[in-house]
Structures are given as structure tokens and as C-alpha cells.
Design a protein around this motif. Structure first.
Motif, PDB file in Angstrom:
ATOM      1  N   THR A  27     -14.865  -6.887  -2.646  1.00  0.00           N
ATOM      2  CA  THR A  27     -14.003  -6.570  -1.491  1.00  0.00           C
ATOM      3  C   THR A  27     -13.022  -5.463  -1.852  1.00  0.00           C
ATOM      4  O   THR A  27     -12.803  -4.523  -1.073  1.00  0.00           O
ATOM      5  CB  THR A  27     -13.242  -7.844  -1.036  1.00  0.00           C
ATOM      6  N   VAL A  28     -12.442  -5.566  -3.049  1.00  0.00           N
ATOM      7  CA  VAL A  28     -11.506  -4.532  -3.506  1.00  0.00           C
ATOM      8  C   VAL A  28     -12.231  -3.183  -3.581  1.00  0.00           C
ATOM      9  O   VAL A  28     -11.710  -2.154  -3.124  1.00  0.00           O
ATOM     10  CB  VAL A  28     -10.893  -4.932  -4.876  1.00  0.00           C
ATOM     11  N   ARG A  29     -13.460  -3.200  -4.113  1.00  0.00           N
ATOM     12  CA  ARG A  29     -14.211  -1.935  -4.200  1.00  0.00           C
ATOM     13  C   ARG A  29     -14.548  -1.388  -2.814  1.00  0.00           C
ATOM     14  O   ARG A  29     -14.514  -0.193  -2.579  1.00  0.00           O
ATOM     15  CB  ARG A  29     -15.498  -2.128  -5.002  1.00  0.00           C
ATOM     16  N   SER A  30     -14.849  -2.299  -1.877  1.00  0.00           N
ATOM     17  CA  SER A  30     -15.156  -1.843  -0.508  1.00  0.00           C
ATOM     18  C   SER A  30     -13.948  -1.175   0.129  1.00  0.00           C
ATOM     19  O   SER A  30     -14.092  -0.224   0.909  1.00  0.00           O
ATOM     20  CB  SER A  30     -15.588  -3.017   0.371  1.00  0.00           C
ATOM     21  N   ILE A  31     -12.760  -1.689  -0.194  1.00  0.00           N
ATOM     22  CA  ILE A  31     -11.549  -1.023   0.337  1.00  0.00           C
ATOM     23  C   ILE A  31     -11.519   0.415  -0.184  1.00  0.00           C
ATOM     24  O   ILE A  31     -11.227   1.358   0.561  1.00  0.00           O
ATOM     25  CB  ILE A  31     -10.265  -1.810  -0.036  1.00  0.00           C
ATOM     26  N   GLY A  32     -11.874   0.592  -1.460  1.00  0.00           N
ATOM     27  CA  GLY A  32     -11.952   1.950  -2.022  1.00  0.00           C
ATOM     28  C   GLY A  32     -12.928   2.826  -1.233  1.00  0.00           C
ATOM     29  O   GLY A  32     -12.643   3.998  -0.962  1.00  0.00           O
ATOM     30  N   PRO A  53      11.980   9.442   2.848  1.00  0.00           N
ATOM     31  CA  PRO A  53      11.288   8.692   3.902  1.00  0.00           C
ATOM     32  C   PRO A  53      10.589   7.430   3.397  1.00  0.00           C
ATOM     33  O   PRO A  53      10.222   7.334   2.226  1.00  0.00           O
ATOM     34  CB  PRO A  53      10.238   9.695   4.399  1.00  0.00           C
ATOM     35  N   GLY A  54      10.385   6.498   4.323  1.00  0.00           N
ATOM     36  CA  GLY A  54       9.516   5.358   4.074  1.00  0.00           C
ATOM     37  C   GLY A  54       8.074   5.791   4.300  1.00  0.00           C
ATOM     38  O   GLY A  54       7.784   6.983   4.501  1.00  0.00           O
ATOM     39  N   LYS A  55       7.158   4.847   4.305  1.00  0.00           N
ATOM     40  CA  LYS A  55       5.741   5.213   4.455  1.00  0.00           C
ATOM     41  C   LYS A  55       4.946   4.053   5.058  1.00  0.00           C
ATOM     42  O   LYS A  55       5.400   2.905   5.069  1.00  0.00           O
ATOM     43  CB  LYS A  55       5.130   5.601   3.096  1.00  0.00           C
ATOM     44  N   VAL A  56       3.786   4.414   5.577  1.00  0.00           N
ATOM     45  CA  VAL A  56       2.803   3.379   5.918  1.00  0.00           C
ATOM     46  C   VAL A  56       1.567   3.656   5.064  1.00  0.00           C
ATOM     47  O   VAL A  56       1.366   4.781   4.614  1.00  0.00           O
ATOM     48  CB  VAL A  56       2.384   3.424   7.414  1.00  0.00           C
ATOM     49  N   TYR A  57       0.796   2.623   4.839  1.00  0.00           N
ATOM     50  CA  TYR A  57      -0.507   2.845   4.193  1.00  0.00           C
ATOM     51  C   TYR A  57      -1.523   3.040   5.290  1.00  0.00           C
ATOM     52  O   TYR A  57      -1.784   2.122   6.068  1.00  0.00           O
ATOM     53  CB  TYR A  57      -0.927   1.625   3.379  1.00  0.00           C
ATOM     54  N   LEU A  58      -2.093   4.252   5.347  1.00  0.00           N
ATOM     55  CA  LEU A  58      -3.202   4.459   6.269  1.00  0.00           C
ATOM     56  C   LEU A  58      -4.381   3.616   5.761  1.00  0.00           C
ATOM     57  O   LEU A  58      -5.022   2.907   6.526  1.00  0.00           O
ATOM     58  CB  LEU A  58      -3.542   5.952   6.271  1.00  0.00           C
ATOM     59  N   PHE A  59      -4.604   3.675   4.463  1.00  0.00           N
ATOM     60  CA  PHE A  59      -5.653   2.862   3.820  1.00  0.00           C
ATOM     61  C   PHE A  59      -5.306   2.584   2.362  1.00  0.00           C
ATOM     62  O   PHE A  59      -4.689   3.421   1.714  1.00  0.00           O
ATOM     63  CB  PHE A  59      -6.984   3.625   3.772  1.00  0.00           C
ATOM     64  N   GLY A  60      -5.754   1.444   1.868  1.00  0.00           N
ATOM     65  CA  GLY A  60      -5.897   1.291   0.424  1.00  0.00           C
ATOM     66  C   GLY A  60      -4.910   0.452  -0.354  1.00  0.00           C
ATOM     67  O   GLY A  60      -5.034   0.359  -1.570  1.00  0.00           O
ATOM     68  N   GLU A  61      -3.894  -0.169   0.315  1.00  0.00           N
ATOM     69  CA  GLU A  61      -2.972  -0.995  -0.474  1.00  0.00           C
ATOM     70  C   GLU A  61      -3.725  -2.126  -1.180  1.00  0.00           C
ATOM     71  O   GLU A  61      -4.824  -2.510  -0.766  1.00  0.00           O
ATOM     72  CB  GLU A  61      -1.830  -1.561   0.386  1.00  0.00           C
ATOM     73  N   HIS A  62      -3.155  -2.656  -2.164  1.00  0.00           N
ATOM     74  CA  HIS A  62      -3.732  -3.683  -3.045  1.00  0.00           C
ATOM     75  C   HIS A  62      -4.878  -3.134  -3.898  1.00  0.00           C
ATOM     76  O   HIS A  62      -4.809  -3.249  -5.125  1.00  0.00           O
ATOM     77  CB  HIS A  62      -4.171  -4.951  -2.282  1.00  0.00           C
ATOM     78  N   ALA A  63      -5.900  -2.522  -3.271  1.00  0.00           N
ATOM     79  CA  ALA A  63      -7.008  -1.999  -4.080  1.00  0.00           C
ATOM     80  C   ALA A  63      -6.506  -0.920  -5.037  1.00  0.00           C
ATOM     81  O   ALA A  63      -7.045  -0.753  -6.139  1.00  0.00           O
ATOM     82  CB  ALA A  63      -8.101  -1.452  -3.171  1.00  0.00           C
ATOM     83  N   VAL A  64      -5.436  -0.213  -4.622  1.00  0.00           N
ATOM     84  CA  VAL A  64      -4.899   0.877  -5.453  1.00  0.00           C
ATOM     85  C   VAL A  64      -4.399   0.341  -6.803  1.00  0.00           C
ATOM     86  O   VAL A  64      -4.413   1.046  -7.813  1.00  0.00           O
ATOM     87  CB  VAL A  64      -3.776   1.641  -4.690  1.00  0.00           C
ATOM     88  N   VAL A  65      -4.012  -0.927  -6.825  1.00  0.00           N
ATOM     89  CA  VAL A  65      -3.534  -1.543  -8.071  1.00  0.00           C
ATOM     90  C   VAL A  65      -4.669  -1.597  -9.109  1.00  0.00           C
ATOM     91  O   VAL A  65      -4.434  -1.604 -10.305  1.00  0.00           O
ATOM     92  CB  VAL A  65      -2.972  -2.961  -7.772  1.00  0.00           C
ATOM     93  N   TYR A  66      -5.920  -1.607  -8.646  1.00  0.00           N
ATOM     94  CA  TYR A  66      -7.075  -1.705  -9.550  1.00  0.00           C
ATOM     95  C   TYR A  66      -7.829  -0.383  -9.682  1.00  0.00           C
ATOM     96  O   TYR A  66      -9.021  -0.352  -9.956  1.00  0.00           O
ATOM     97  CB  TYR A  66      -8.011  -2.830  -9.075  1.00  0.00           C
ATOM     98  N   GLY A  67      -7.115   0.709  -9.425  1.00  0.00           N
ATOM     99  CA  GLY A  67      -7.700   2.025  -9.690  1.00  0.00           C
ATOM    100  C   GLY A  67      -8.484   2.624  -8.536  1.00  0.00           C
ATOM    101  O   GLY A  67      -9.045   3.707  -8.664  1.00  0.00           O
ATOM    102  N   GLU A  68      -8.548   1.919  -7.393  1.00  0.00           N
ATOM    103  CA  GLU A  68      -9.189   2.538  -6.225  1.00  0.00           C
ATOM    104  C   GLU A  68      -8.186   3.521  -5.606  1.00  0.00           C
ATOM    105  O   GLU A  68      -6.980   3.380  -5.799  1.00  0.00           O
ATOM    106  CB  GLU A  68      -9.565   1.469  -5.189  1.00  0.00           C
ATOM    107  N   PRO A  69      -8.674   4.511  -4.846  1.00  0.00           N
ATOM    108  CA  PRO A  69      -7.721   5.431  -4.213  1.00  0.00           C
ATOM    109  C   PRO A  69      -6.992   4.777  -3.038  1.00  0.00           C
ATOM    110  O   PRO A  69      -7.476   3.777  -2.493  1.00  0.00           O
ATOM    111  CB  PRO A  69      -8.619   6.567  -3.714  1.00  0.00           C
ATOM    112  N   ALA A  70      -5.845   5.337  -2.670  1.00  0.00           N
ATOM    113  CA  ALA A  70      -5.126   4.896  -1.463  1.00  0.00           C
ATOM    114  C   ALA A  70      -4.544   6.124  -0.790  1.00  0.00           C
ATOM    115  O   ALA A  70      -4.297   7.141  -1.446  1.00  0.00           O
ATOM    116  CB  ALA A  70      -4.005   3.933  -1.819  1.00  0.00           C
TER     117      ALA A  70
END
Ligand code: PMV
Length: 337
Positions: free
Chosen positions: A222-227, A7-24
């Protein structure tokens, strides 16, 4: 002949920030890529992809070398898709300890390419699964997800999180934080997708966010806030009844977080006029929340709405090429007869 579909997927939350160790938290959707693998006598790879471009194409080459075959690609995206198939073949050969294995491969996909719905991950996951099964060496899911991640990492020059490949392998909703990936419980979320017919360049968009984050403290914040949004979303999901229809209250709370997440992605410069137009059309139609999904720059948005208002409104929105409802795919990659 072995056929696998992922399957494909959608991001409910967290794309981009996940690259810097935040959860997604990505969630798999019932739109699949299907890969057929048939072992060959020689070490060549022949790839047929009917619906990855308007014209479709077939190419045969001495595959698995890491060198892109010299094809008259109808579009750059098709060339990119070839890169993923080739990386999947290399992973399957190494997993099965069969460095000279050749395959006839057919790729079919219901997932728009490069549009934030995890098309490349689905092709890689289904490709590795089909090719290793065809060689009589099926992988367990964790190893499959890991090899699929390594394939994406290679093709994307080291800019990939584990989110897409893990989600496509496992199905359902998952939580990804660095190398730590776990399936999580989720209710039947009523996803509506709007697609602008285009695609963003993931590498460029990730590099843009990296630059902003290095230059400005407010971008790093901003990246941390996405986390923080992801963590709040996870708590809501943890309190919901798994695989049941979510309450209106839960949809409203998740939707508010999605709206916030979209605003922060916009601030990081990865939205686009077409994505913003679709997000606002969905909200105006009564969706509980809407955000871009994936790398951005063009491609898809995801909204939450159990009714028909959002798909209808999106289909009349300028810049929206396709609007559809997508069920949560509770099953990840699977072999089909
Ligand atoms: O556009 P997609 O579906 O490939 O998602 C990219 C998500 C990013 O967080 C921007 C990059 C990544 O590898 O996680």
C-alpha cells in the motif's frame, strides 16, 4: 526587530509513504505563521504566542537548552509549539555561531496547530529566518530548509520528512524523495480545506503505519502504491501550464488520484470519521477529488473545486468546524517590514 512569515502547506499526494523513501508532493498555501525576533542583552528567550491557544501565553526562560521550559501550558499543543520555537532558536544560534544569543520572540499564526497544514514547519522556518536575520546572519534558502528540517527532526524524535519544512521555505509545489527536494511547476490549484477543529498525534500515527508495514506485506505494498500515485500526479503537473488556471480535465485527473490516495491512507488506518465525512461531503458537492492532508487522525482535508459548492457544503457538514479556500503560496518564507 525582524519579522518573517512562512506558509503552511497541504499534501497533494504522498504523506506517510514519504517517510519510507517514496516521493511526495506538498504545496504551500496562503496561510502563514509570522515570527518576530528581537535580540536581547542576555541569553534568555522570551516567547509570546497570542493566538496559539485561546488564552495566549508569554514565557521567559533560559532558552535554547533543549529542555522544555516549565510553563503552565494551556494545552499540550502549546507545549509542543514551544518545543519548535526552542529548536528554532538553537538552530539560529548555531548557524550564526552565537551560542548565547537571547531573543524576544512573538509567534502569530493563521495555521491551525497540528492539523496537517504544516503549522510547526512554518513556525520553525519563520523562526530560524527571523532569528538569523536579527543576528545579521541571514541564511540561504537551502540551508534554512535544512536547519528547519533538523529542528523538526529533533522535536519529533527522528520522525520527520523534509517535506513540510522544504515546502514552507520555498513556497509553491515541491517534490520530496528522501533527502532529495526540488521545487516543481504547478498550476493555480483551487484548494478547499475542511478542518474538524482537532488534531492527530503525528508520532503515534507514523508509528502505527510503521508497525502495519512491518507486519503485513499488503501494507508495505500500500505504501508503495501511494508512491505510484505520486509519480502519476507529478506527470500530470509536469504537463500543465505553470501558474495558470488548470483545465477541468487536469482537475479531474488530479482529483481521481487524490481520491485513490485517500483510500490508501484510510487502509493504513490514518483517516478518521470526521475526515471521511468531510471527504465525502466535498465529493458529493462536486469537488474533483478530496483527501486528508498530513498525518491524519483528525485535522484537515483538502479538496479541489474552483466553485463555491464545496466550501458551502463543508460548512454544513457535521464535524467540520471551518471550511476555507486556500491559494497556492508561490512565495515561500519572506521577511516583512
Ligand atoms: O501532519 P503534518 O502536516 O505534520 O504531516 C505529517 C506528514 C507525515 O508524512 C505523516 C510525516 C512526515 O514527517 O512526513
Amino acid at each position: 526587530m525582524t519579522v518573517c512569515e512562512a506558509p503552511g502547506k497541504v499534501y497533494l499526494f504522498g504523506e506517510h509513504a514519504v517517510v519510507y523513501g517514496e516521493p511526495a508532493v506538498p504545496a504551500a498555501i496562503e496561510r502563514r505563521a509570522r515570527v518576530t525576533a528581537e535580540p536581547r542583552e542576555d541569553d534568555h528567550v522570551r516567547v509570546t504566542a497570542e493566538d496559539l491557544s485561546l488564552d495566549g501565553f508569554t514565557v521567559e526562560y533560559a532558552g535554547g537548552t533543549g529542555e522544555r521550559p516549565d510553563i503552565d501550558a494551556p494545552a499540550p499543543l502549546v507545549e509542543a509549539a514551544m518545543g519548535y520555537v526552542d529548536a528554532a532558536v538553537r538552530q539560529a544560534r548555531s548557524a550564526a555561531d552565537a551560542p548565547d544569543a537571547g531573543f524576544d520572540i512573538t509567534v502569530e499564526s493563521e495555521i491551525p496547530l497540528g492539523a496537517g497544514l504544516g503549522s510547526s514547519a512554518a513556525v520553525v522556518v519563520a523562526g530560524i529566518d527571523a532569528a538569523t536575520r536579527a543576528l545579521g546572519e541571514p541564511l540561504d534558502r537551502r540551508e534554512l530548509a535544512d536547519r528547519a528540517y533538523r529542528a523538526e527532526f529533533e522535536v519529533q524524535d527522528g520522525q520527520a520528512s523534509r517535506a513540510d519544512t522544504f515546502c514552507s521555505t520555498m513556497g509553491g509545489a515541491v517534490r520530496v524523495e528522501g533527502d532529495d527536494c526540488e521545487p516543481i511547476d504547478a498550476p493555480n490549484l483551487p484548494f478547499v480545506i475542511g478542518f474538524d477543529g482537532g488534531a492527530g498525534d503525528t508520532g503515534e500515527l507514523v508509528a502505527g503505519v510503521r508497525e502495519l508495514r512491518e507486519e503485513h506485506r499488503f501494507a508495505a505494498d500500500t505504501v508503495r502504491s501511494i508512491g505510484d500515485i505520486v509519480r502519476a500526479g507529478e506527470e500530470l503537473l509536469a504537463d500543465a501550464v505553470p501558474e495558470a488556471d488548470p483545465s477541468r480535465e487536469l482537475l479531474e485527473e488530479l482529483g481521481d488520484l487524490m481520491d485513490f490516495n485517500h483510500g490508501l491512507l484510510s487502509a493504513l488506518g490514518v483517516s478518521a470519521r470526521s475526515l471521511d465525512a468531510m471527504v465525502w461531503a466535498a465529493r458529493d458537492a462536486g469537488a474533483h477529488g478530496a483527501k486528508l492532508t498530513g498525518a491524519g487522525g483528525g485535522g484537515c482535508i483538502v479538496a479541489l473545486d474552483p466553485g463555491e459548492e464545496t466550501p458551502t457544503a463543508l460548512s454544513f457538514t457535521q464535524g467540520c468546524e471551518e471550511a476555507f479556500r486556500a491559494e497556492l503560496a508561490t512565495e515561500g518564507v519572506r521577511a516583512v517590514d
